[in-house]
Design a protein around this motif. Structure first.
Motif, PDB file in Angstrom:
ATOM      1  N   LEU A  73      -3.937  -4.794  -9.459  1.00  0.00           N
ATOM      2  CA  LEU A  73      -2.737  -4.028  -9.795  1.00  0.00           C
ATOM      3  C   LEU A  73      -2.416  -4.137 -11.279  1.00  0.00           C
ATOM      4  N   THR A  74      -2.492  -5.332 -11.813  1.00  0.00           N
ATOM      5  CA  THR A  74      -2.196  -5.528 -13.235  1.00  0.00           C
ATOM      6  C   THR A  74      -3.177  -4.744 -14.101  1.00  0.00           C
ATOM      7  N   ALA A  75      -4.470  -4.837 -13.781  1.00  0.00           N
ATOM      8  CA  ALA A  75      -5.483  -4.106 -14.547  1.00  0.00           C
ATOM      9  C   ALA A  75      -5.278  -2.598 -14.416  1.00  0.00           C
ATOM     10  N   PHE A  76      -4.952  -2.141 -13.210  1.00  0.00           N
ATOM     11  CA  PHE A  76      -4.747  -0.721 -12.966  1.00  0.00           C
ATOM     12  C   PHE A  76      -3.548  -0.210 -13.759  1.00  0.00           C
ATOM     13  N   ILE A  77      -2.443  -0.957 -13.716  1.00  0.00           N
ATOM     14  CA  ILE A  77      -1.232  -0.576 -14.465  1.00  0.00           C
ATOM     15  C   ILE A  77      -1.557  -0.474 -15.958  1.00  0.00           C
ATOM     16  N   ASN A  78      -2.273  -1.470 -16.456  1.00  0.00           N
ATOM     17  CA  ASN A  78      -2.610  -1.502 -17.882  1.00  0.00           C
ATOM     18  C   ASN A  78      -3.589  -0.407 -18.284  1.00  0.00           C
ATOM     19  N   SER A  79      -4.358   0.115 -17.334  1.00  0.00           N
ATOM     20  CA  SER A  79      -5.356   1.134 -17.648  1.00  0.00           C
ATOM     21  C   SER A  79      -4.774   2.552 -17.710  1.00  0.00           C
ATOM     22  N   ILE A  80      -3.583   2.729 -17.146  1.00  0.00           N
ATOM     23  CA  ILE A  80      -2.982   4.068 -17.092  1.00  0.00           C
ATOM     24  C   ILE A  80      -2.246   4.343 -18.394  1.00  0.00           C
ATOM     25  N   LYS A  81      -2.631   5.395 -19.015  1.00  0.00           N
ATOM     26  CA  LYS A  81      -2.003   5.818 -20.273  1.00  0.00           C
ATOM     27  C   LYS A  81      -0.688   6.522 -19.950  1.00  0.00           C
ATOM     28  N   ASP A  82       0.324   6.278 -20.747  1.00  0.00           N
ATOM     29  CA  ASP A  82       1.634   6.907 -20.544  1.00  0.00           C
ATOM     30  C   ASP A  82       1.603   8.358 -20.988  1.00  0.00           C
ATOM     31  N   LYS A  83       1.553   9.259 -20.000  1.00  0.00           N
ATOM     32  CA  LYS A  83       1.653  10.701 -20.240  1.00  0.00           C
ATOM     33  C   LYS A  83       2.751  11.239 -19.362  1.00  0.00           C
ATOM     34  N   LYS A  84       3.495  12.158 -19.867  1.00  0.00           N
ATOM     35  CA  LYS A  84       4.575  12.747 -19.063  1.00  0.00           C
ATOM     36  C   LYS A  84       4.041  13.832 -18.167  1.00  0.00           C
TER      37      LYS A  84
ATOM     38  N   PRO B 108       0.808  -1.220   0.000  1.00  0.00           N
ATOM     39  CA  PRO B 108       0.000   0.000   0.000  1.00  0.00           C
ATOM     40  C   PRO B 108       0.840   1.270   0.000  1.00  0.00           C
ATOM     41  N   SER B 109       2.039   1.202   0.561  1.00  0.00           N
ATOM     42  CA  SER B 109       2.897   2.390   0.608  1.00  0.00           C
ATOM     43  C   SER B 109       3.264   2.864  -0.793  1.00  0.00           C
ATOM     44  N   ASN B 110       3.589   1.946  -1.671  1.00  0.00           N
ATOM     45  CA  ASN B 110       3.959   2.327  -3.036  1.00  0.00           C
ATOM     46  C   ASN B 110       2.755   2.757  -3.857  1.00  0.00           C
ATOM     47  N   ILE B 111       1.590   2.196  -3.571  1.00  0.00           N
ATOM     48  CA  ILE B 111       0.370   2.671  -4.227  1.00  0.00           C
ATOM     49  C   ILE B 111       0.150   4.126  -3.850  1.00  0.00           C
ATOM     50  N   ALA B 112       0.293   4.426  -2.569  1.00  0.00           N
ATOM     51  CA  ALA B 112       0.100   5.799  -2.088  1.00  0.00           C
ATOM     52  C   ALA B 112       1.168   6.740  -2.629  1.00  0.00           C
ATOM     53  N   GLU B 113       2.420   6.297  -2.620  1.00  0.00           N
ATOM     54  CA  GLU B 113       3.493   7.166  -3.115  1.00  0.00           C
ATOM     55  C   GLU B 113       3.311   7.471  -4.601  1.00  0.00           C
ATOM     56  N   GLY B 114       2.947   6.472  -5.365  1.00  0.00           N
ATOM     57  CA  GLY B 114       2.707   6.680  -6.789  1.00  0.00           C
ATOM     58  C   GLY B 114       1.574   7.648  -7.048  1.00  0.00           C
ATOM     59  N   TRP B 115       0.532   7.565  -6.238  1.00  0.00           N
ATOM     60  CA  TRP B 115      -0.617   8.470  -6.358  1.00  0.00           C
ATOM     61  C   TRP B 115      -0.176   9.919  -6.180  1.00  0.00           C
ATOM     62  N   GLY B 116       0.813  10.128  -5.334  1.00  0.00           N
ATOM     63  CA  GLY B 116       1.286  11.470  -5.049  1.00  0.00           C
ATOM     64  C   GLY B 116       2.252  12.024  -6.094  1.00  0.00           C
ATOM     65  N   ARG B 117       2.634  11.220  -7.063  1.00  0.00           N
ATOM     66  CA  ARG B 117       3.557  11.673  -8.102  1.00  0.00           C
ATOM     67  C   ARG B 117       2.807  12.448  -9.179  1.00  0.00           C
ATOM     68  N   ASP B 118       3.560  13.171  -9.997  1.00  0.00           N
ATOM     69  CA  ASP B 118       2.922  14.070 -10.959  1.00  0.00           C
ATOM     70  C   ASP B 118       2.872  13.546 -12.390  1.00  0.00           C
ATOM     71  N   SER B 119       3.183  12.271 -12.594  1.00  0.00           N
ATOM     72  CA  SER B 119       3.095  11.747 -13.956  1.00  0.00           C
ATOM     73  C   SER B 119       2.558  10.316 -13.937  1.00  0.00           C
ATOM     74  N   SER B 120       1.887   9.962 -15.002  1.00  0.00           N
ATOM     75  CA  SER B 120       1.334   8.615 -15.081  1.00  0.00           C
ATOM     76  C   SER B 120       2.444   7.567 -15.178  1.00  0.00           C
ATOM     77  N   MET B 121       3.544   7.902 -15.856  1.00  0.00           N
ATOM     78  CA  MET B 121       4.664   6.962 -15.956  1.00  0.00           C
ATOM     79  C   MET B 121       5.256   6.682 -14.579  1.00  0.00           C
ATOM     80  N   SER B 122       5.372   7.701 -13.764  1.00  0.00           N
ATOM     81  CA  SER B 122       5.887   7.538 -12.415  1.00  0.00           C
ATOM     82  C   SER B 122       4.923   6.705 -11.572  1.00  0.00           C
ATOM     83  N   TYR B 123       3.626   6.973 -11.724  1.00  0.00           N
ATOM     84  CA  TYR B 123       2.624   6.216 -10.971  1.00  0.00           C
ATOM     85  C   TYR B 123       2.698   4.734 -11.330  1.00  0.00           C
ATOM     86  N   LYS B 124       2.792   4.438 -12.615  1.00  0.00           N
ATOM     87  CA  LYS B 124       2.899   3.049 -13.051  1.00  0.00           C
ATOM     88  C   LYS B 124       4.150   2.393 -12.459  1.00  0.00           C
TER      89      LYS B 124
END
Length: 115
Positions: A104-115, A43-59
């Motif tokens: 997690l797999t579905a969520f990762i696959n659903s995020i479009k790569d935007k900078k 859960p820590s990495n899910i939360a940290e990724g949510w706080g990042r400013d790019s979809s690539m970083s979140y993934k």
């Protein structure tokens, strides 16, 4: 906190802590410590990724979370093979981890790569 994937990850942490009570005390600085870190990382990495400013970083952080999930699964299997815990004791957490892996797999696959 509203994300189902994060909530399930928190349930995995709770189940891990319950399971760790069953392991022998001599594993305090070995398997217990490793399992605790792996579980908390999910859960820590899910939360940290949510706080990042790019979809690539979140993934990236979601992938780390998924890696920690697989790490925890392996550690549970080690504990079972060493007869520290039984398959019956791990039933709930294994079901949660299967669900979490799919989410997690579905969520990762659903995020479009935007900078």
């Amino acid at each position: 906190k509203d994300l189902k994937v994060w909530q399930t990850a928190m349930d995995i942490v709770d189940e891990t802590y319950n399971l760790l009570k069953e392991l022998p005390k001599e594993e305090q600085y070995g398997l217990i410590s490793q399992m605790r870190r792996s579980a908390v990382s999910i859960p820590s990495n899910i939360a940290e990724g949510w706080g990042r400013d790019s979809s690539m970083s979140y993934k990236h952080f979601l992938r780390i979370s998924r890696g920690s999930l697989f790490e925890l699964e392996t550690q549970i299997e080690i504990a079972k093979r060493q007869q520290m815990i039984s398959a019956k004791q791990t039933k709930t957490i294994m079901e949660l981890m299967t669900e979490e892996s799919k989410m997690l797999t579905a969520f990762i696959n659903s995020i479009k790569d935007k900078k």
